[in-house]
Motif scaffolding. Structure first.
Motif, PDB file in Angstrom:
ATOM      1  N   UNK A 123       0.911  -1.415  -0.028  1.00  0.00           N
ATOM      2  CA  UNK A 123      -0.024   0.127   0.137  1.00  0.00           C
ATOM      3  C   UNK A 123       0.869   1.395  -0.075  1.00  0.00           C
ATOM      4  N   UNK A 124       2.104   1.168   0.355  1.00  0.00           N
ATOM      5  CA  UNK A 124       3.042   2.347   0.516  1.00  0.00           C
ATOM      6  C   UNK A 124       3.397   2.693  -0.922  1.00  0.00           C
ATOM      7  N   UNK A 125       3.420   1.528  -1.738  1.00  0.00           N
ATOM      8  CA  UNK A 125       4.156   1.910  -3.139  1.00  0.00           C
ATOM      9  C   UNK A 125       3.114   2.225  -4.183  1.00  0.00           C
ATOM     10  N   UNK A 126       2.986   3.429  -4.025  1.00  0.00           N
ATOM     11  CA  UNK A 126       1.865   4.121  -4.886  1.00  0.00           C
ATOM     12  C   UNK A 126       2.741   4.566  -6.507  1.00  0.00           C
ATOM     13  N   UNK A 127       1.883   4.599  -7.655  1.00  0.00           N
ATOM     14  CA  UNK A 127       2.496   5.007  -8.749  1.00  0.00           C
ATOM     15  C   UNK A 127       3.140   6.451  -8.552  1.00  0.00           C
ATOM     16  N   UNK A 128       4.290   6.748  -9.352  1.00  0.00           N
ATOM     17  CA  UNK A 128       4.841   8.233  -9.562  1.00  0.00           C
ATOM     18  C   UNK A 128       4.540   8.875 -10.332  1.00  0.00           C
ATOM     19  N   UNK A 129       3.672   8.302 -11.455  1.00  0.00           N
ATOM     20  CA  UNK A 129       3.140   9.040 -12.569  1.00  0.00           C
ATOM     21  C   UNK A 129       1.873   8.302 -13.098  1.00  0.00           C
ATOM     22  N   UNK A 130       1.050   8.893 -13.944  1.00  0.00           N
ATOM     23  CA  UNK A 130      -0.133   8.241 -14.495  1.00  0.00           C
ATOM     24  C   UNK A 130       0.211   6.951 -15.163  1.00  0.00           C
ATOM     25  N   UNK A 131      -0.790   5.843 -14.983  1.00  0.00           N
ATOM     26  CA  UNK A 131      -0.162   4.640 -15.554  1.00  0.00           C
ATOM     27  C   UNK A 131      -0.318   4.603 -17.050  1.00  0.00           C
ATOM     28  N   UNK A 132      -1.238   5.406 -17.680  1.00  0.00           N
ATOM     29  CA  UNK A 132      -1.273   5.677 -18.947  1.00  0.00           C
ATOM     30  C   UNK A 132      -0.988   7.176 -19.233  1.00  0.00           C
TER      31      UNK A 132
END
Length: 231
Positions: A123-132
């Protein structure tokens, strides 16, 4: 930071060096709002053909943790428990999915407007940018009208934006790939990471086969001119 575990048990939590099928399905399921025990919906996502291109190899790190005052199994006292948790730092991937267009359109819309929070393994590992990424950045809308996974692996623009890494591409002009294949195909590897259910305490997975390969780094305006690598 990312974590793509396949053999995590008790005090040892591993990570693969690229996204797993179960990890990707988990992200898509969260975006769509699919429950952990919704087997038909999970299967529909797991049946998508997947390929991964490693845009930037990550660094495997270990998080050493100690939990105190953990009850013993006999209930007669407490003890300290040491756990080893591995994760990837500073990695970048292109994940490609192939299947029915209606489903892919639904997935693309959900990823851009997720119902539940998205994270990579923890849960702490969130995307650093939009996935698309946005079309104005040159990466398209996320949907290709035609073509195979192999074509997309070779043609999709390289996502790396760090000048120092783009400059150093001459020393290693290849990107590692991991692609779903049939069980009878040569040079296959077995991966036990196809999810059946994410039910807490009763997770189940099935086997798939992949082929590990490599493709030349696609040329783009951000990269210096170079000769094509020998194949």
């Amino acid at each position: 930071m990312q974590s793509w575990g396949v053999r995590s048990r008790f005090t040892h939590r591993d990570t693969m060096q690229e996204p797993t099928k179960s990890g990707v399905v988990g992200v898509l399921g969260a975006a769509l709002g699919i429950g952990r025990t919704d087997k038909p919906e999970i299967k529909q996502l797991a049946d998508l053909h997947m390929a991964v291109r490693v845009e930037r190899e990550g660094i495997v790190e270990r998080d050493y943790q100690v939990s105190t005052d953990v009850p013993t199994t006999k209930g007669t006292g407490h003890r300290n428990v040491v756990s080893h948790r591995y994760y990837l730092a500073d990695a970048l991937f292109l994940v490609l999915l192939q299947g029915e267009r209606a489903l892919l359109e639904r997935v693309a819309e959900a990823v851009q407007h997720p119902r539940w929070p998205l994270f990579f393994g923890r849960k702490a590992h969130v995307p650093a940018s939009p996935l698309i990424l946005a079309p104005e950045r040159g990466f398209g809308t996320g949907l290709r009208p035609e073509g195979s996974l192999e074509q997309a692996l070779q043609e999709h623009p390289w996502q790396e934006e760090r000048p120092e890494l783009i400059k150093d591409i001459e020393s290693d002009p290849w990107l590692r790939t991991v692609t779903d294949v049939e069980a009878h195909e040569p040079e296959r590897e077995a991966r036990y990471d196809v999810p059946v259910t994410f039910e807490s305490g009763n997770r189940k997975f099935q086997q798939r086969y992949v082929r590990v390969g490599r493709v030349p780094v696609p040329q783009s305006d951000a990269q210096p001119e170079r000769e094509s690598p020998c194949t």
